[in-house]
Scaffold this active site. Sequence first.
Site, PDB file in Angstrom:
ATOM      1  N   VAL A 134      80.530 -46.000  83.389  1.00 13.46           N
ATOM      2  CA  VAL A 134      81.295 -47.130  82.853  1.00 13.46           C
ATOM      3  C   VAL A 134      81.637 -48.080  84.002  1.00 13.46           C
ATOM      4  O   VAL A 134      82.166 -47.641  85.040  1.00 13.46           O
ATOM      5  CB  VAL A 134      82.578 -46.632  82.163  1.00 13.46           C
ATOM      6  CG1 VAL A 134      83.425 -47.801  81.683  1.00 13.46           C
ATOM      7  CG2 VAL A 134      82.227 -45.703  81.005  1.00 13.46           C
ATOM      8  N   ASP A 187      99.321 -36.898  80.004  1.00 15.98           N
ATOM      9  CA  ASP A 187      98.630 -36.938  81.301  1.00 15.98           C
ATOM     10  C   ASP A 187      99.488 -36.141  82.273  1.00 15.98           C
ATOM     11  O   ASP A 187     100.561 -35.654  81.915  1.00 15.98           O
ATOM     12  CB  ASP A 187      98.402 -38.387  81.777  1.00 15.98           C
ATOM     13  CG  ASP A 187      97.155 -38.508  82.654  1.00 15.98           C
ATOM     14  OD1 ASP A 187      97.159 -37.961  83.780  1.00 15.98           O
ATOM     15  OD2 ASP A 187      96.175 -39.149  82.218  1.00 15.98           O
ATOM     16  N   ASP A 227     100.233 -30.906  82.880  1.00 13.69           N
ATOM     17  CA  ASP A 227      99.219 -30.615  83.896  1.00 13.69           C
ATOM     18  C   ASP A 227      98.225 -29.668  83.225  1.00 13.69           C
ATOM     19  O   ASP A 227      98.586 -28.544  82.850  1.00 13.69           O
ATOM     20  CB  ASP A 227      99.869 -29.960  85.119  1.00 13.69           C
ATOM     21  CG  ASP A 227      98.829 -29.583  86.184  1.00 13.69           C
ATOM     22  OD1 ASP A 227      97.610 -29.594  85.867  1.00 13.69           O
ATOM     23  OD2 ASP A 227      99.230 -29.259  87.309  1.00 13.69           O
ATOM     24  N   ASN A 257      90.290 -35.481  77.349  1.00 13.79           N
ATOM     25  CA  ASN A 257      89.635 -36.539  78.131  1.00 13.79           C
ATOM     26  C   ASN A 257      89.949 -36.422  79.622  1.00 13.79           C
ATOM     27  O   ASN A 257      89.443 -37.177  80.435  1.00 13.79           O
ATOM     28  CB  ASN A 257      90.119 -37.896  77.587  1.00 13.79           C
ATOM     29  CG  ASN A 257      89.464 -39.091  78.240  1.00 13.79           C
ATOM     30  OD1 ASN A 257      88.250 -39.248  78.169  1.00 13.79           O
ATOM     31  ND2 ASN A 257      90.250 -39.931  78.900  1.00 13.79           N
ATOM     32  N   TYR A 315      81.429 -31.115  88.956  1.00 14.40           N
ATOM     33  CA  TYR A 315      81.505 -32.066  87.836  1.00 14.40           C
ATOM     34  C   TYR A 315      80.390 -31.760  86.821  1.00 14.40           C
ATOM     35  O   TYR A 315      80.644 -31.561  85.635  1.00 14.40           O
ATOM     36  CB  TYR A 315      81.401 -33.499  88.353  1.00 14.40           C
ATOM     37  CG  TYR A 315      81.669 -34.541  87.284  1.00 14.40           C
ATOM     38  CD1 TYR A 315      82.965 -34.823  86.891  1.00 14.40           C
ATOM     39  CD2 TYR A 315      80.632 -35.226  86.671  1.00 14.40           C
ATOM     40  CE1 TYR A 315      83.224 -35.766  85.902  1.00 14.40           C
ATOM     41  CE2 TYR A 315      80.881 -36.174  85.694  1.00 14.40           C
ATOM     42  CZ  TYR A 315      82.176 -36.445  85.311  1.00 14.40           C
ATOM     43  OH  TYR A 315      82.427 -37.374  84.331  1.00 14.40           O
ATOM     44  N   LYS A 357      80.994 -30.077  83.127  1.00 11.50           N
ATOM     45  CA  LYS A 357      80.672 -30.859  81.925  1.00 11.50           C
ATOM     46  C   LYS A 357      79.608 -30.152  81.085  1.00 11.50           C
ATOM     47  O   LYS A 357      79.670 -30.171  79.850  1.00 11.50           O
ATOM     48  CB  LYS A 357      80.225 -32.268  82.307  1.00 11.50           C
ATOM     49  CG  LYS A 357      81.330 -33.100  82.986  1.00 11.50           C
ATOM     50  CD  LYS A 357      82.538 -33.291  82.094  1.00 11.50           C
ATOM     51  CE  LYS A 357      83.514 -34.315  82.641  1.00 11.50           C
ATOM     52  NZ  LYS A 357      84.672 -34.512  81.752  1.00 11.50           N
TER      53      LYS A 357
END
Length: 262
Positions: free
Chosen positions: A206, A40, A61, A88, A173, A177
């Site tokens: 979620v 991460d 990064d 992810n 976004y 995607k």
Amino acid sequence: MSLRTDIDGKRVLLLGACGVLGRRHAAILAEHGARLAIADRPGSDVMALAAELGAHGIEIDATDEAAMVAGVAAAVGALGGLDGAIFNAAVTGEALARQGGDPFPPFEEYPLSLWQTTMDVNLTGAFLFAREAGRALKAQGGGSLINVASIYGIVGPDHRIYDGQPFKSFPGYAASKAGLIGLTRWLATWWAESQVRVNSVSPGGVYNGHDARFAEAYGNRTPMGRMADKDEITGILIYLLSDSSRYCTGQNFAIDGGLTAW
Ligand SMILES: NC(=O)c1ccc[n+]([C@@H]2O[C@H](COP(=O)([O-])OP(=O)(O)OC[C@H]3O[C@@H](n4cnc5c(N)ncnc54)[C@H](O)[C@@H]3O)[C@@H](O)[C@H]2O)c1
């Protein structure tokens, strides 16, 4: 002997391990016997999380090419090779909301810098990750590369459900995607003969302590009538990392309670 459905001993790199879903993916993959390297961005708690899980921790990064090259190489070195790699990491609406400022201006006034910040992580980061991790998978005769996309790379959002919420759906976004799903298909056919399988996973919303109004409004958009639980996304990763998905490449798996089915 039938194909194995488990991931016991699989060497897996997960980038974007410290968020809402990444933490659950890391814990569940570890629970199922995967040998994990988790990564991460610098400033995250990735090293502490890795220590907790008995995984290798790496700071990467996703927007930094040199860090990606070094970080993926470090993961391959630490694991002694690679069987699977999961991208992810993302700039998400809820993370933007936490940063404060005005992260969701109307599209008519949307600043180029915000668009680019999203693209840099969600799409260019995925390109860098795929190049580095994919090369490692190819060099050792194949493996599974998984890109985490979103239902908003498949269908448009219902902007009305975000009214009154601190976070919104935002244009970079959806575009990033959708681009990631396209990159997945391109790579799947590029690497098919090298046995590097490339698939994407598109979760629906979620539940993460959202207010009841949002949870209900979102749930009403899905045939199953609810948001996903944090633990309901990892199963498809286990399938895609396991030998039982050996003939599966170039696909996008929507794990969305049926949202994209109607
Ligand atoms: N949670 C949901 O409802 C949902 C729905 C659909 C898709 N997804 C996707 O699932 C994935 C995980 O989502 P989440 O809800 O856990 O998000 P999150 O914001 O909690 O986690 C995202 C992770 O990416 C990391 N990250 C961000 N920028 C980075 C960078 N430059 N370099 C390295 N790491 C970076 C963050 O530190 C964080 O750990 C994302 O790709 C997201 O788009 C989530």
